[in-house]
Scaffold this motif. Structure first.
Motif, short mmCIF file in Angstrom:
data_model
loop_
_atom_site.label_atom_id
_atom_site.label_comp_id
_atom_site.label_asym_id
_atom_site.label_seq_id
_atom_site.Cartn_x
_atom_site.Cartn_y
_atom_site.Cartn_z
N SER A 67 7.77 -4.98 -4.17
CA SER A 67 6.37 -5.88 -4.14
C SER A 67 5.36 -4.80 -3.56
O SER A 67 4.24 -4.61 -3.97
CB SER A 67 6.59 -6.97 -3.41
N ASN A 71 1.74 -2.98 -4.88
CA ASN A 71 0.50 -3.40 -4.19
C ASN A 71 -0.18 -2.06 -4.00
O ASN A 71 -1.43 -1.92 -4.16
CB ASN A 71 0.67 -3.88 -2.74
N LEU A 74 -1.69 -0.81 -7.49
CA LEU A 74 -2.86 -1.75 -7.75
C LEU A 74 -4.00 -1.24 -6.88
O LEU A 74 -5.10 -0.91 -7.56
CB LEU A 74 -2.65 -3.03 -7.62
N PRO A 81 -4.27 -6.73 -5.31
CA PRO A 81 -2.96 -7.34 -5.75
C PRO A 81 -2.95 -8.67 -5.75
O PRO A 81 -3.34 -9.38 -4.61
CB PRO A 81 -2.13 -6.71 -5.06
N LYS A 88 1.66 -9.20 -10.13
CA LYS A 88 1.32 -8.05 -9.56
C LYS A 88 1.78 -6.93 -10.91
O LYS A 88 0.96 -6.20 -11.26
CB LYS A 88 2.28 -7.53 -8.58
#
Length: 256
Positions: A67, A71, A74, A81, A88
């Motif tokens: 995760s 982030n 992006l 995000p 995502k």
């Protein structure tokens, strides 16, 4: 010291591997692993290449999970995000796909580069997410390590099978040291000083650049003998760099 990028032997090997990756036979085999101990110019080379080609450059973190990694992917593309991991991933897939399409239209190379990837090369969650992104778009992903990434990836046969190119950065040779002096140093340097720097630096770019900076500072304050390039004799007794093993200062030897 000039802020110029110098094409060394390692840079040329990287570009050759990149060309081979772009001409690969199996579309899903689009991973490249670049390995080598710190100080050989991997980060400088990849940052320069990604900036010129507007690629995605990330530096892995020791505590990365999928995760957090998504982030940063992006954010590198200047996209906020979303909260859920599924969102995502879908957004990253869409944004990277658009970048890849634009690069292909413009005739440019495109890849996602993850530096210091040793930190995640044992992380199942991160490595499987990277594989999914690469498979989903057939986009090249370049994993840059610090000496152990290739062995670590053996735990993931599905990832290993997609590595089309391995590049191991090597210590600079004497021609590389000459090229770095010619490209970066604002004073002329004789061959004997280049040979000395090559020997005592052990081919590490960081130490070579330290020696270039030290030599340049001395050269800009002094005139070389007979108007020639600065030699070992001109810099006798001058400190050049620190030994990375001991931390001791390495100086040009005195002449009788």
């Amino acid at each position: 010291m000039r802020s110029q990028f110098v094409d060394t032997s390692n840079v040329k090997v990287f570009h050759a591997a990149l060309r081979a990756l772009e001409m690969r036979g199996a579309n899903e085999a689009c991973l490249m692993v670049i390995d080598g101990v710190p100080g050989l110019g991997k980060t400088t080379t990849l940052q320069h290449w990604t900036a010129r080609n507007q690629c995605i450059y990330l530096r892995a973190k020791k505590q990365w999970r999928a995760s957090w990694m998504m982030n940063e992917v992006l954010e590198q593309m200047r996209v906020t995000p979303p909260h859920r991991f599924e969102d995502k991933y879908k957004l990253a897939l869409s944004q990277i796909g658009q970048r890849l399409d634009r690069a292909q239209v413009d005739g440019q190379s495109f890849a996602m580069v993850i530096d210091e990837a040793d930190f995640i090369s044992r992380n199942v969650e991160c490595m499987e997410t990277i594989r999914d992104l690469s498979d989903g778009l057939e986009v090249p992903v370049i994993l840059v390590g610090m000496g152990s990434i290739r062995n670590n990836l053996r735990r993931f046969p599905q990832v290993m099978s997609r590595v089309a190119q391995y590049v191991e950065f090597q210590p600079a040779n004497e021609q590389d040291v000459r090229a770095l002096f010619d490209g970066l140093c604002e004073v002329a340097i004789a061959d004997d000083l280049v040979k000395f720097v090559h020997r005592v630096s052990k081919g590490y770019n960081r130490e070579i650049k330290e020696a270039i900076a030290s030599t340049e500072r001395f050269g800009l304050r002094n005139d070389p003998q007979d108007g020639q390039a600065f030699s070992l004799r001109d810099l006798a007794g001058q400190p050049l760099m620190n030994d990375r093993q001991t931390g001791n200062v390495i100086s040009v030897p005195e002449f009788a």
